[in-house]
Each structure stands twice: as C-alpha cells, then as structure tokens.
Design a protein around this motif. Structure first.
Motif, PDB file in Angstrom:
ATOM      1  N   SER A 217       0.806  -1.225   0.000  1.00 56.24           N
ATOM      2  CA  SER A 217       0.000   0.000   0.000  1.00 56.24           C
ATOM      3  C   SER A 217       0.843   1.281   0.000  1.00 56.24           C
ATOM      4  CB  SER A 217      -0.941  -0.004   1.205  1.00 56.24           C
ATOM      5  OG  SER A 217      -0.253  -0.362   2.370  1.00 56.24           O
ATOM      6  N   CYS A 244      -2.780  -4.127   5.880  1.00 53.57           N
ATOM      7  CA  CYS A 244      -3.956  -3.547   6.541  1.00 53.57           C
ATOM      8  C   CYS A 244      -3.873  -3.755   8.059  1.00 53.57           C
ATOM      9  CB  CYS A 244      -5.209  -4.225   5.983  1.00 53.57           C
ATOM     10  SG  CYS A 244      -6.733  -3.628   6.717  1.00 53.57           S
ATOM     11  N   PRO A 247      -9.448  -0.290   9.823  1.00 50.46           N
ATOM     12  CA  PRO A 247      -9.752   1.041   9.296  1.00 50.46           C
ATOM     13  C   PRO A 247      -8.849   2.089   9.954  1.00 50.46           C
ATOM     14  CG  PRO A 247     -11.661   0.058  10.417  1.00 50.46           C
ATOM     15  CD  PRO A 247     -10.520  -0.863  10.625  1.00 50.46           C
ATOM     16  N   GLN A 248      -8.374   3.038   9.180  1.00 52.98           N
ATOM     17  CA  GLN A 248      -7.446   4.059   9.696  1.00 52.98           C
ATOM     18  C   GLN A 248      -8.193   5.392   9.819  1.00 52.98           C
ATOM     19  OE1 GLN A 248      -3.718   3.371   9.769  1.00 52.98           O
ATOM     20  NE2 GLN A 248      -4.531   1.303   9.749  1.00 52.98           N
ATOM     21  N   LYS A 250     -10.681   8.044   9.446  1.00 50.99           N
ATOM     22  CA  LYS A 250     -11.808   8.190   8.527  1.00 50.99           C
ATOM     23  C   LYS A 250     -11.608   7.324   7.282  1.00 50.99           C
ATOM     24  CE  LYS A 250     -11.511  12.952   8.642  1.00 50.99           C
ATOM     25  NZ  LYS A 250     -10.167  12.846   8.802  1.00 50.99           N
ATOM     26  N   ASP A 251     -10.363   6.882   7.051  1.00 48.44           N
ATOM     27  CA  ASP A 251     -10.079   6.116   5.839  1.00 48.44           C
ATOM     28  C   ASP A 251     -10.557   4.675   5.973  1.00 48.44           C
ATOM     29  OD1 ASP A 251      -8.876   8.326   4.798  1.00 48.44           O
ATOM     30  OD2 ASP A 251      -6.872   7.760   5.519  1.00 48.44           O
ATOM     31  N   LYS A 252     -11.015   4.144   4.847  1.00 45.67           N
ATOM     32  CA  LYS A 252     -11.446   2.740   4.823  1.00 45.67           C
ATOM     33  C   LYS A 252     -10.250   1.818   4.987  1.00 45.67           C
ATOM     34  CE  LYS A 252     -15.760   2.283   2.391  1.00 45.67           C
ATOM     35  NZ  LYS A 252     -16.320   2.024   1.077  1.00 45.67           N
ATOM     36  N   LEU A 254      -7.576  -1.128   4.220  1.00 43.99           N
ATOM     37  CA  LEU A 254      -6.856  -1.408   2.970  1.00 43.99           C
ATOM     38  C   LEU A 254      -7.025  -2.842   2.469  1.00 43.99           C
ATOM     39  CD1 LEU A 254      -3.478   0.231   4.064  1.00 43.99           C
ATOM     40  CD2 LEU A 254      -5.078   1.168   2.377  1.00 43.99           C
TER      41      LEU A 254
END
Ligand code: AMP
Ligand code: FE
Ligand code: FE
Ligand code: ZN
Length: 275
Positions: A217, A244, A247-248, A250-252, A254
């Motif tokens: 990523s 992954c 979830p990070q 607000k980000d979805k 990976l």
C-alpha cells in the motif's frame, strides 16, 4: 497473460497492532472476495494459534513480520508458511514480547516527563493480550487528548528520532532469516520502498531472503515496477499485500485492495513446499 488473484499476503490483527481480531479479518477477507490471505502480525503468531482448521474455504498462510534494524534503517522481514509450534521461534517471540513491554514502559515514562499524563496500564489495556507497540501508546495519547490522531502521536513523539522514542532490542536481519527458515518458512523483505535505500534493499536480498514484497500500500506504480524488476533480476519471488491494520481513522481499511498475480502466489507456495 497475467491473472490477478484476490490474495492479500500482509495483514495484521489485534494480536499485534491491528484493530480487527482474527475472526473480523477473516470476515472482511471473505466479504472482499479474497481467496488467499496471510496473517503477518509483528513478532507474534498468537492469532494463528486460535485458528480452527475447518472454518472456511479461505486459504490462510501462517505468517509473521519481524522488525529489524540495519544501518539506521528499519527493515521488516516477513515469514510465510512457518510452523507456529516451532520451539526456537516461540522462545524468541517470548523474549521479544517481554522486551516490547519494558520498552513501552520506558516510553510512557519519557512521555510523562514531557507532560503527557498517560499510564502504562492504559497502554497495556489498549494492547490487550497481544504484543504491545508504539501504536498503542499513540492511541493512549490520542485518548487522553494530547494528539488528534495516531499519526500525530508518531510525528510529535514516537518516530525514530522523536522525543519519546526508545529503541527496542531487535533481531538482526540474519537472525530473522534464520529463525524463519528454521521454522520451515520463506523469508521475504517487506515494503522495500519504506526501507528508503535501494542499495540496502539489494544487500538484504543477498543476505538470504527468498522474496521481495513488490506490491504494498505504500508503493506507487513506479516503485512497484522497479521492485518487480529487482525481484526478477535477483531471482527472488515477488509478493504483495495491503499491510492492513484495520480502518485508519476516517479512511477505509486497505484489505483486499491489492490483488496479486497468481503466478506469484504459486511461486511462493512452491518455495513453502520445499522449505
Ligand atoms: P513498534 O513495533 O512498536 O516499533 O511500532 C511499529 C509500528 O508502528 C509499525 O508496524 C506501524 O504499524 C506503526 N507505525 C510506524 N510509523 C507510523 C506512523 N508514522 N503513523 C502510524 N503508524 C506508524
Ligand atoms: Fe504495524
Ligand atoms: Fe512493516
Ligand atoms: Zn506490516
């Protein structure tokens, strides 16, 4: 013709610094349509020991990720297809776990001196039964209102030259490679783009890793191409995964975003079969 398979060979769980438990990772993997995954927690196989053999059609490769250091660069070594009951491996993991705890205590003390009143017991609570790491300290800082995000905790306090950074005793690259091979696994150099020095990447490959994490990523297309060519030139297997951790903010999450060519998975499995 290149066929891409829905495989993700680099995933973390709550056994280290991920936010999803193993059953949650499995559910997400199935929801994404993945057919092969590898659990690669930092310095632990605890999640894999809870895995029942007869649960799903999803193929799960037993993995691990060791943090090592070389010439002031962080170098992470992944191990695939390891025997999670290997004695030498388990003994080393116990030592690393204890080492992580005393280092986390020292970092909390530093933070207290810097005016951040967080406690080791809170950090330990955030880590749960898993291996404790800087991410859990960053979570404690955020929970107490000293930072807005885990990332900010790293950039203000916890990064390698940050004011609260305390190094931990790590394996050498050669130790990590030997330990993985000794447990019947295949050592792979993780995210070479994050190593930050391609000569060093080549040096590490020459130390005996058998694969290079080409898709990751953190890699852009240019890096992916460059490391693919390097893997082929140096005759190690290209691998890939999202890394992954859940979830990070607000980000979805990976998970599942980085399908990899099926030939790579086959080549890795061939190596696992002979190691
Ligand atoms: P540790 O194993 O305790 O030294 O922590 C290393 C872990 O912290 C890495 O595996 C990442 O999961 C995480 N990490 C490292 N740098 C950052 C960063 N700048 N922001 C967020 N997480 C990070
Ligand atoms: Fe991590
Ligand atoms: Fe890593
Ligand atoms: Zn990782």
């Amino acid at each position: 013709m290149i066929f891409r398979v829905p495989a993700d060979l680099h995933l973390h769980t709550t056994a280290s610094d991920g936010t999803w438990s193993l059953p949650e990772v499995i559910n997400m993997a199935e929801a994404c349509g993945l057919t092969t995954i590898s659990i690669t927690d930092h310095d632990t196989v605890d999640a894999l020991t809870t895995l029942s053999t007869s649960h799903t059609g999803l193929e799960i490769i037993a993995g691990i990720e060791f943090g090592t250091e070389y010439s002031s660069h962080e170098v992470h070594i992944l191990g695939y297809g390891i025997d999670i009951s290997n004695r030498a491996l388990l003994k080393t993991l116990e030592t690393l776990k204890a080492e992580r705890e005393s280092r986390a205590r020292a970092m909390v003390e530093r933070l207290n001196e810097l005016g951040c009143s967080i406690t080791f017991s809170r950090v330990k609570e955030l880590a749960g039964p898993g291996t404790i790491g800087r991410v859990h300290i960053a979570q404690a800082l955020m929970g107490a209102g000293y930072t807005q995000s885990v990332r900010e905790g790293f950039s203000r306090y916890l990064e390698i030259n940050g004011p609260a950074y305390v190094p931990r005793k790590k394996l050498t690259i050669r130790n990590a490679i030997e330990l993985i091979k000794g447990a019947g696994g295949v050592p792979v150099l993780a995210h070479p783009g994050l190593v930050g020095d391609d000569q060093l990447v080549k040096d590490v490959i020459n130390m005996g890793v058998l694969g290079l994490e080409v898709i990751h990523s953190s890699h852009d297309r240019w890096q992916t191409g460059k490391y693919y060519r390097m893997a082929r030139q140096m005759q190690v297997v290209p691998t890939g995964g999202s890394d992954c951790h859940g979830p990070q903010g607000k980000d979805k999450a990976l998970i599942g975003k980085y399908a990899i060519p099926d030939t790579w998975v086959r080549e890795l499995k061939d190596l696992m079969a002979v190691s």
